[in-house]
Design a protein around this motif. Structure first.
Motif, short mmCIF file in Angstrom:
data_model
loop_
_atom_site.label_atom_id
_atom_site.label_comp_id
_atom_site.label_asym_id
_atom_site.label_seq_id
_atom_site.Cartn_x
_atom_site.Cartn_y
_atom_site.Cartn_z
N ASP A 125 0.84 -1.21 0.00
CA ASP A 125 0.00 0.00 0.00
C ASP A 125 0.87 1.25 0.00
O ASP A 125 0.56 2.24 -0.68
CB ASP A 125 -0.93 0.03 1.22
N LEU A 126 1.95 1.21 0.75
CA LEU A 126 2.85 2.37 0.85
C LEU A 126 3.57 2.61 -0.47
O LEU A 126 3.73 3.76 -0.89
CB LEU A 126 3.86 2.17 1.98
N ILE A 127 3.97 1.54 -1.13
CA ILE A 127 4.64 1.67 -2.43
C ILE A 127 3.65 2.21 -3.47
O ILE A 127 3.95 3.16 -4.19
CB ILE A 127 5.23 0.31 -2.88
N THR A 128 2.45 1.65 -3.50
CA THR A 128 1.40 2.10 -4.42
C THR A 128 1.06 3.57 -4.20
O THR A 128 0.81 4.31 -5.15
CB THR A 128 0.13 1.23 -4.25
N ALA A 129 1.07 3.99 -2.94
CA ALA A 129 0.74 5.38 -2.59
C ALA A 129 1.89 6.35 -2.89
O ALA A 129 1.75 7.56 -2.72
CB ALA A 129 0.37 5.46 -1.11
N GLY A 130 3.03 5.81 -3.32
CA GLY A 130 4.17 6.68 -3.63
C GLY A 130 4.88 7.20 -2.41
O GLY A 130 5.52 8.25 -2.44
N LEU A 131 4.79 6.45 -1.30
CA LEU A 131 5.42 6.88 -0.05
C LEU A 131 6.77 6.20 0.19
O LEU A 131 7.51 6.59 1.09
CB LEU A 131 4.49 6.57 1.13
N VAL A 132 7.09 5.19 -0.62
CA VAL A 132 8.33 4.45 -0.45
C VAL A 132 8.98 4.23 -1.81
O VAL A 132 8.32 3.80 -2.76
CB VAL A 132 8.06 3.07 0.22
N GLY A 133 10.27 4.54 -1.88
CA GLY A 133 11.07 4.15 -3.03
C GLY A 133 10.91 4.92 -4.31
O GLY A 133 11.53 4.57 -5.31
N GLY A 134 10.11 5.93 -4.34
CA GLY A 134 9.93 6.67 -5.58
C GLY A 134 10.30 8.13 -5.45
O GLY A 134 10.58 8.62 -4.36
N SER A 137 8.87 10.65 -2.63
CA SER A 137 8.30 9.86 -1.53
C SER A 137 8.65 10.46 -0.16
O SER A 137 7.82 10.46 0.75
CB SER A 137 8.73 8.40 -1.61
N LYS A 138 9.87 11.00 -0.02
CA LYS A 138 10.27 11.59 1.27
C LYS A 138 9.35 12.76 1.61
O LYS A 138 8.87 12.87 2.73
CB LYS A 138 11.73 12.04 1.22
N GLU A 139 9.12 13.63 0.64
CA GLU A 139 8.27 14.80 0.87
C GLU A 139 6.84 14.38 1.25
O GLU A 139 6.22 14.97 2.12
CB GLU A 139 8.24 15.70 -0.38
N ARG A 140 6.34 13.33 0.58
CA ARG A 140 5.01 12.82 0.91
C ARG A 140 4.96 12.27 2.33
O ARG A 140 4.00 12.48 3.06
CB ARG A 140 4.58 11.73 -0.09
N ARG A 141 6.03 11.56 2.74
CA ARG A 141 6.07 11.00 4.11
C ARG A 141 6.13 12.12 5.15
O ARG A 141 5.54 12.00 6.22
CB ARG A 141 7.28 10.08 4.30
N ILE A 142 6.82 13.20 4.84
CA ILE A 142 6.90 14.34 5.77
C ILE A 142 5.49 14.90 6.00
O ILE A 142 5.07 15.08 7.15
CB ILE A 142 7.85 15.44 5.23
N ILE A 143 4.75 15.12 4.93
CA ILE A 143 3.39 15.67 5.03
C ILE A 143 2.47 14.67 5.74
O ILE A 143 1.72 15.03 6.64
CB ILE A 143 2.83 16.04 3.64
N ASN A 154 11.47 7.33 7.90
CA ASN A 154 11.95 6.88 6.60
C ASN A 154 10.95 5.83 6.09
O ASN A 154 10.01 5.48 6.80
CB ASN A 154 13.39 6.35 6.68
N GLY A 155 11.17 5.32 4.90
CA GLY A 155 10.22 4.37 4.31
C GLY A 155 10.02 3.11 5.13
O GLY A 155 8.90 2.62 5.26
N LYS A 156 11.10 2.59 5.68
CA LYS A 156 11.02 1.36 6.47
C LYS A 156 10.27 1.58 7.78
O LYS A 156 9.45 0.77 8.19
CB LYS A 156 12.45 0.87 6.74
N GLN A 157 10.53 2.70 8.44
CA GLN A 157 9.89 3.01 9.72
C GLN A 157 8.40 3.32 9.57
O GLN A 157 7.63 3.09 10.49
CB GLN A 157 10.55 4.23 10.39
N LEU A 158 8.01 3.88 8.42
CA LEU A 158 6.63 4.32 8.24
C LEU A 158 5.65 3.16 8.45
O LEU A 158 4.67 3.30 9.18
CB LEU A 158 6.43 4.93 6.85
N HIS A 159 5.91 2.03 7.85
CA HIS A 159 5.02 0.88 7.97
C HIS A 159 4.86 0.49 9.44
O HIS A 159 3.75 0.31 9.95
CB HIS A 159 5.57 -0.29 7.15
#
Length: 186
Positions: A125-134, A137-143, A154-159
């Protein structure tokens, strides 16, 4: 604003900033190497009044948060967005630099990380949402971290953090919709 729980901070300057914002007691860790005596103080505080862990939004702050959470379960966590923790002259990052309103807001939104973790949102779900690896993605995770009040990860911690705070699929979808809208508006 009176806070019943005892707030765990990193140092004296953080305590000063907290006391400018709210009426509360603090325990200072005095660095990222949290000693056994400090853990015992936090454990006692958790048993009697409850604890809110409120560390700086940086690597040492996350290390302190993780150490205490592992050794003293059931603590609440308050997160300060990085931009609220920047020094006026751009040198330094921490709770001590935050305005009283930002501190009150973070404390108001403090929540407990749950030990029993159920997965509502998958890594896919996180990859599909563009929150990991793309790209972006960092800016999206911040928001997303700000919107869900779970801090930056970071991407790993988000899940893991989504599971620990038991963020529902609906909460996630609503926050993600806001993230996407903000991207369109730029």
């Amino acid at each position: 604003m009176k806070i019943r729980e005892i707030i765990v901070v990193e140092g004296k300057d953080d305590t000063t900033a907290i006391k400018r914002a709210v009426d509360a007691d603090t325990i200072e860790t005095n660095g990222s190497a949290v000693n056994q005596a400090t853990i015992e103080k936090v454990r006692r505080a958790q048993e009697t009044r409850g604890v809110i862990i409120f560390t700086d939004p940086d690597f040492p702050g996350e290390k302190i948060r993780k150490t205490i959470a592992e050794k003293v379960p059931g603590c609440k966590h308050a997160f300060l967005p990085k931009e609220e923790a920047l020094a006026k002259r751009g040198r330094g990052l921490g709770v001590e630099h935050a305005k009283p309103d930002a501190i009150r807001e973070a404390l108001k939104d403090a929540q407990v990380m749950h030990g029993t973790i159920s997965e509502e949102i998958s890594q896919e779900d996180l990859i599909t949402a563009g929150l990991v690896g793309g790209e972006g993605s960092k800016e999206r995770r911040i928001i997303l971290g700000k919107l869900l009040k779970i801090g930056y990860t970071n991407g790993k911690q988000l899940h893991k953090r989504l599971m620990m705070f038991q963020i529902s699929k609906q909460e996630f979808a609503e926050a993600l919709a806001i993230v996407r809208q903000e991207e369109k508006d730029e």
